[in-house]
Motif scaffolding. Structure first.
Motif, PDB file in Angstrom:
ATOM      1  N   ILE A  48       0.832  -1.302  -0.050  1.00 16.71           N
ATOM      2  CA  ILE A  48       0.044  -0.101  -0.095  1.00 16.71           C
ATOM      3  C   ILE A  48       0.799   1.226   0.030  1.00 16.71           C
ATOM      4  N   VAL A  49       1.805   1.234   0.574  1.00 18.13           N
ATOM      5  CA  VAL A  49       2.929   2.339   0.657  1.00 18.13           C
ATOM      6  C   VAL A  49       3.511   2.761  -0.568  1.00 18.13           C
ATOM      7  N   MET A  50       3.757   1.772  -1.234  1.00 16.79           N
ATOM      8  CA  MET A  50       4.333   1.736  -2.597  1.00 16.79           C
ATOM      9  C   MET A  50       3.121   2.371  -3.578  1.00 16.79           C
ATOM     10  N   GLY A  51       2.026   1.690  -3.601  1.00 16.37           N
ATOM     11  CA  GLY A  51       1.060   2.243  -4.459  1.00 16.37           C
ATOM     12  C   GLY A  51       0.716   3.660  -4.011  1.00 16.37           C
ATOM     13  N   LEU A  52       0.822   4.095  -2.989  1.00 12.86           N
ATOM     14  CA  LEU A  52       0.546   5.438  -2.326  1.00 12.86           C
ATOM     15  C   LEU A  52       1.775   6.397  -3.089  1.00 12.86           C
ATOM     16  N   ALA A  53       2.848   5.850  -3.020  1.00 10.88           N
ATOM     17  CA  ALA A  53       3.927   6.799  -3.645  1.00 10.88           C
ATOM     18  C   ALA A  53       3.960   6.878  -4.977  1.00 10.88           C
ATOM     19  N   GLN A  54       3.227   5.986  -5.690  1.00  9.29           N
ATOM     20  CA  GLN A  54       3.099   5.990  -7.244  1.00  9.29           C
ATOM     21  C   GLN A  54       2.033   7.148  -7.377  1.00  9.29           C
ATOM     22  N   ILE A  55       0.889   7.035  -6.609  1.00 13.40           N
ATOM     23  CA  ILE A  55      -0.057   7.876  -6.986  1.00 13.40           C
ATOM     24  C   ILE A  55       0.529   9.341  -6.431  1.00 13.40           C
ATOM     25  N   MET A  56       1.278   9.389  -5.547  1.00 18.23           N
ATOM     26  CA  MET A  56       1.665  10.691  -5.151  1.00 18.23           C
ATOM     27  C   MET A  56       2.752  11.402  -6.266  1.00 18.23           C
ATOM     28  N   GLY A  57       3.267  10.506  -6.830  1.00 13.80           N
ATOM     29  CA  GLY A  57       4.432  11.044  -7.795  1.00 13.80           C
ATOM     30  C   GLY A  57       3.410  11.426  -9.246  1.00 13.80           C
ATOM     31  N   MET A  58       2.590  10.591  -9.471  1.00 15.74           N
ATOM     32  CA  MET A  58       1.621  10.907 -10.644  1.00 15.74           C
ATOM     33  C   MET A  58       0.994  12.285 -10.248  1.00 15.74           C
ATOM     34  N   TYR A  59       0.612  12.503  -9.241  1.00 13.46           N
ATOM     35  CA  TYR A  59      -0.404  13.475  -8.716  1.00 13.46           C
ATOM     36  C   TYR A  59       0.450  14.757  -8.948  1.00 13.46           C
ATOM     37  N   PHE A  60       1.664  14.723  -8.247  1.00  8.97           N
ATOM     38  CA  PHE A  60       2.459  16.050  -8.436  1.00  8.97           C
ATOM     39  C   PHE A  60       2.868  16.436  -9.695  1.00  8.97           C
ATOM     40  N   VAL A  61       3.185  15.459 -10.597  1.00  8.29           N
ATOM     41  CA  VAL A  61       3.573  15.816 -11.897  1.00  8.29           C
ATOM     42  C   VAL A  61       2.442  16.572 -12.489  1.00  8.29           C
ATOM     43  N   SER A  62       1.117  15.991 -12.399  1.00  7.49           N
ATOM     44  CA  SER A  62       0.008  16.510 -13.163  1.00  7.49           C
ATOM     45  C   SER A  62      -0.359  17.824 -12.466  1.00  7.49           C
ATOM     46  N   SER A  63       0.026  18.103 -11.227  1.00  8.52           N
ATOM     47  CA  SER A  63      -0.241  19.300 -10.589  1.00  8.52           C
ATOM     48  C   SER A  63       0.579  20.426 -11.285  1.00  8.52           C
ATOM     49  N   VAL A  64       1.588  20.028 -11.439  1.00  9.28           N
ATOM     50  CA  VAL A  64       2.750  20.915 -12.189  1.00  9.28           C
ATOM     51  C   VAL A  64       1.940  21.221 -13.584  1.00  9.28           C
ATOM     52  N   LEU A  65       1.439  20.214 -14.354  1.00  8.55           N
ATOM     53  CA  LEU A  65       0.997  20.438 -15.670  1.00  8.55           C
ATOM     54  C   LEU A  65      -0.239  21.581 -15.714  1.00  8.55           C
ATOM     55  N   LEU A  66      -1.200  21.240 -14.509  1.00 12.41           N
ATOM     56  CA  LEU A  66      -2.250  22.166 -14.523  1.00 12.41           C
ATOM     57  C   LEU A  66      -2.169  23.465 -13.867  1.00 12.41           C
ATOM     58  N   MET A  67      -0.728  23.482 -13.042  1.00 13.61           N
ATOM     59  CA  MET A  67      -0.534  24.865 -12.642  1.00 13.61           C
ATOM     60  C   MET A  67      -0.184  25.963 -13.498  1.00 13.61           C
ATOM     61  N   ARG A  68       0.190  25.125 -14.877  1.00 12.13           N
ATOM     62  CA  ARG A  68       0.728  26.302 -15.768  1.00 12.13           C
ATOM     63  C   ARG A  68      -0.116  27.187 -16.069  1.00 12.13           C
ATOM     64  N   MET A  69      -1.456  26.747 -16.102  1.00  7.18           N
ATOM     65  CA  MET A  69      -2.780  27.652 -16.369  1.00  7.18           C
ATOM     66  C   MET A  69      -2.756  28.864 -15.378  1.00  7.18           C
ATOM     67  N   ASN A  70      -2.141  28.679 -14.107  1.00  8.79           N
ATOM     68  CA  ASN A  70      -2.424  29.862 -12.977  1.00  8.79           C
ATOM     69  C   ASN A  70      -1.283  30.794 -12.984  1.00  8.79           C
ATOM     70  N   MET A  71      -0.342  30.532 -13.981  1.00 10.08           N
ATOM     71  CA  MET A  71       0.845  31.388 -13.915  1.00 10.08           C
ATOM     72  C   MET A  71       0.846  32.300 -15.128  1.00 10.08           C
ATOM     73  N   PRO A  72       1.370  33.675 -14.951  1.00  7.68           N
ATOM     74  CA  PRO A  72       1.590  34.583 -16.194  1.00  7.68           C
ATOM     75  C   PRO A  72       2.379  34.210 -17.213  1.00  7.68           C
ATOM     76  N   GLU A  73       2.216  34.590 -18.364  1.00  9.84           N
ATOM     77  CA  GLU A  73       2.817  33.901 -19.498  1.00  9.84           C
ATOM     78  C   GLU A  73       4.346  33.844 -19.557  1.00  9.84           C
ATOM     79  N   ASP A  74       4.807  34.825 -18.984  1.00 10.37           N
ATOM     80  CA  ASP A  74       6.406  34.670 -18.899  1.00 10.37           C
ATOM     81  C   ASP A  74       6.761  33.359 -18.187  1.00 10.37           C
ATOM     82  N   TYR A  75       6.036  33.148 -17.142  1.00 13.77           N
ATOM     83  CA  TYR A  75       6.522  32.078 -16.286  1.00 13.77           C
ATOM     84  C   TYR A  75       6.156  30.416 -16.937  1.00 13.77           C
TER      85      TYR A  75
END
Lengths: 470, 273
Positions: free
Chosen positions: A381-408
């Motif tokens: 279960i801990v390994m499964g949670l680590a995998q979900i955590m990794g995918m979650y953070f990668v996608s949050s970077v992806l989605l965060m792109r929309m919340n930043m001004p054009e330069d960044y």
């Protein structure tokens, strides 16, 4: 030279995050279990550390620390390592631990692990097919293929969690939904519980004594006068009626035990509700109650916006920071340096979002872990949670792109490659809507059932007591 | 087998330990003498079993008692509701998992939960020795709750780790002044009649039955003395109220004969002091 010093800074922070992940694992997750495989702990802390480094790089991008080239290099390095962990190493470890738990496959551990891992890679690849996530010019082994699929899974998880959280938060915070429970209710139901347990022990005593008399009689017959007495034994002492008696008693005991379990679960529910009522009367409780009302307004607005986005098929091009500042400048006539202010505001906004999302995810992971783990499955279960955590953070970077001004935004676009970012936002909206609406449905049903439980149970309980009183 | 069975004396023994250590399997093993056919799921609330224990077997006043073994479910979410099961306890079986160190460390917490619950007639104190060098067998008989420690899943511990695990367990059992049994709940050979383990277990049950008998005697003397003091008149009764109980306790102690009650050495003093 500056590259070297930048790398030193990066590695120091990474070691700091690694230590935090290590301590979190020991103190929070594995509170009641002994950690027998150090690799599990190392991999979990490494995933956590790499995810935090990605967020750190975004912050550095906004505040413009370190050399842009070294930043770009570290971005790509970090991304490759985390993708390797999430797609290759973690599934392999999970398959290994699953195979180790199954007794039949002990001799063929490695081949079985390889087989399970290959099936995982196959399904991972297949996820990409129904979605329009890639432009045609990318080859089959490019990094964009991997990131796009990781993005799909991660965005789904994010949307599910935030949909459920958006609905559950006002429900738990506000005291409007609390059921009325007094300590007399709790005392009454505990008395019933003890009475039921008393009845169960009495019946079991009778069964045990009957069994002992039975076996004593059998052993007496074996050494005693033999077959002559067995022919003239009176019917009421015959063993068949004694056995029948115990069967009937045993059936009574089984149903009483089931009743006992249900009464206990009700006791737990009532006590929890009582705790919440007491908590709502304190200052913190009242503060959270007011927060709950604000959150319910925010949540309904968000659901409304999601529906609008999907129906009218629009994706915002301008991020909220620039939009907000432009509104301030145009409508209120305040004249200030937009560029400078947008940097500060987006730094604060993005910082707050990162911290809350990390904290929220860690708390949710801990809750899940406590709920479903046992001493055998804790590693898996801990390994499964680590995998979900990794995918979650990668996608949050992806989605965060929309919340930043054009330069960044550019650095993220450059690093992650040419993905169809609009698709991910649309997909997030759809899953968020589905998750929020189904959570509303579930909570409504659960809440509806609860107050009626008492009246129904009372009738069943009194019937049970009338029938089964010895 | 013993013919004379006593049904009236209520003897209650709790089985405590972390979730998943093997309490339900152990309870089934000692109550029915055989292992459970299907793997029991997590216990919800409490499940009681009856063990017919032959008290003072082989002597003239041998009798069989019905010992109620209460197997308490250990889910974390049910923590607040468990205290209702801790009333009038005559003995505690502490179960830990030999493959998991943390379950051994948590045993103290479980024991404290029971002891912190309201005591019954001051018979719930436990003697804790300060020195770890005195082995458990040489401890003088202590007043209060009989304890025993069970270590399960012995078959999953490989020979290399066995020694260190046994030392850790032994330290705690010495500290609590009780004995320890290591076994595998899926193999009845560990508790076969006549083995050292079964002797330890039956000695533990003997102590719990004696504790229950003492408790019954104390409660009967208290209630009878309360009746006589109330007949003396209201004022005298209130003056005698607290003092009367204290005298009753000490007289019960001295009349019990053996040197069982030694309140001076208990680490958790009863509410009567």
């Amino acid at each position: 030279m500056s590259f070297f010093s930048d790398s030193c800074v990066m590695f120091t922070t990474q070691i700091g995050f690694f230590a935090f992940g290590w301590i979190f694992f020991l103190v929070q997750l594995f509170k009641d279990y002994e950690c027998r495989h150090r690799t599990v702990q190392i991999i979990f802390s490494a995933t956590f550390s790499l995810s935090c480094t990605m967020f750190e790089l975004i912050i550095f991008e906004i505040v413009d620390i370190l050399n842009p080239d070294s930043r770009y290099f570290h971005w790509r390095l970090n991304l490759y390592v985390i993708l390797f962990l999430v797609v290759f190493l973690l599934p392999f470890c999970i398959s290994y631990f699953v195979v180790t738990n199954i007794r039949l496959l002990q001799n063929v551990k490695m081949p079985a692990t390889a087989v399970v891992w290959c099936t995982f890679i196959y399904f991972f690849w297949k996820i990409g097919d129904p979605f329009p996530i890639l432009s045609a010019q990318h080859g089959i082994l490019s990094i964009e293929q991997v990131i796009s699929r990781v993005g799909v899974i991660g965005v789904t998880v994010m949307a599910l969690l935030s949909g459920f959280g958006a609905v559950n938060c006002p429900y738990t915070y506000s005291s409007y939904f609390l059921r009325h429970v007094t300590s007399e209710d709790i005392a009454a139901i505990e008395k019933k519980l003890l009475q039921t347990l008393e009845m169960i022990s009495n019946k079991k005593k009778r069964i045990a004594i009957a069994k002992r008399h039975n076996s004593m009689r059998q052993s007496n017959d074996a050494n005693g006068s033999g077959w002559l007495f067995s022919r003239f034994r009176s019917p009421q002492n015959s063993p068949s009626s004694m056995i029948e008696n115990t069967d009937l008693l045993q059936r009574d005991v089984d149903s009483l035990e089931e009743l006992c379990r249900q009464i206990f679960l009700e006791t737990v529910d009532l006590r929890a509700e009582n705790q919440r009522i007491k908590y709502s009367k304190t200052f913190r409780g009242r503060y959270f109650n007011i927060l709950g009302y604000f959150f319910s307004i925010y949540c309904s607005w968000k659901i409304f916006m999601c529906t609008i986005n999907i129906v009218f098929n629009r994706v915002g091009k301008v991020d909220p920071v620039t939009k907000g500042l432009t509104i301030l400048v145009h409508f209120f006539g305040i004249d200030f340096n937009i560029k400078l202010w947008s940097q500060h505001v987006s730094f604060i906004l993005v910082g707050v979002m990162i911290v809350t999302s990390i904290r929220g995810l860690l708390i949710t992971l801990t809750k899940f872990f406590y709920a479903i783990s046992s001493s055998k499955s804790s590693n898996i279960i801990v390994m499964g949670l680590a995998q979900i955590m990794g995918m979650y953070f990668v996608s949050s970077v992806l989605l965060m792109r929309m919340n930043m001004p054009e330069d960044y935004r550019q650095i993220i676009t450059k690093v992650l490659g040419d993905l169809q970012f609009q698709f991910y936002h649309r997909w997030f909206d759809v899953i968020f809507l589905v998750s929020a609406l189904s959570s509303i449905g579930f909570l409504y049903l659960a809440h509806k059932q609860a107050p009626e439980k008492h009246t129904v149970k009372d009738i069943t309980l009194s019937a049970a007591f009338n029938n089964m009183n010895n | 087998m013993v013919v004379n069975i006593d049904r009236d004396l209520k003897v209650k023994v709790l089985v405590l330990g972390d979730s998943g250590v093997g309490k339900s399997s152990f309870t089934h093993l000692i109550s029915y003498g055989q292992i459970t056919k299907n793997h029991p799921g997590y216990t919800i609330g409490c499940s009681t079993e009856i063990k017919l224990h032959d008290f003072k077997q082989g002597t003239l006043d041998e009798k069989a008692f019905c010992v109620e073994v209460w197997d308490i479910g250990a889910s974390k979410s049910h923590a607040g509701s468990r205290s209702i099961f801790y009333n009038n306890v005559n003995g505690v079986i502490l179960v830990h998992d030999l493959t998991n160190n943390k379950s051994l460390q948590n045993l103290k917490k479980w024991l404290n939960d029971v002891l912190n619950h309201e005591s019954s007639y001051g018979l719930n104190s436990v003697k804790v020795s300060t020195s770890t060098s005195t082995p458990a067998t040489e401890q003088p008989p202590y007043s209060g709750l009989p304890l025993i420690m069970i270590g399960t899943k012995l078959e999953l511990v490989n020979e290399v780790n066995r020694a260190s695990k046994m030392t850790a367990g032994r330290n705690l059992s010495t500290q609590l002044g009780c004995t320890e049994i290591l076994l595998d709940t899926s193999n009845p050979k560990y508790l076969v009649a006549g083995s050292g383990n079964s002797v330890k277990l039956s000695r533990f049950f003997d102590k719990t039955i004696e504790h229950a008998m003492l408790q019954r005697k104390v409660s009967m003397t208290t209630s009878s003395n309360m009746v006589t003091t109330s007949s003396l008149g209201h004022r005298n009764a209130t003056a005698l109220g607290v003092e009367g109980r204290k005298r009753v306790m000490t007289s019960a102690a001295s009349s019990s004969g053996s040197n069982k009650l030694s309140p001076a050495t208990s680490y958790k003093s009863a509410h009567l002091d």
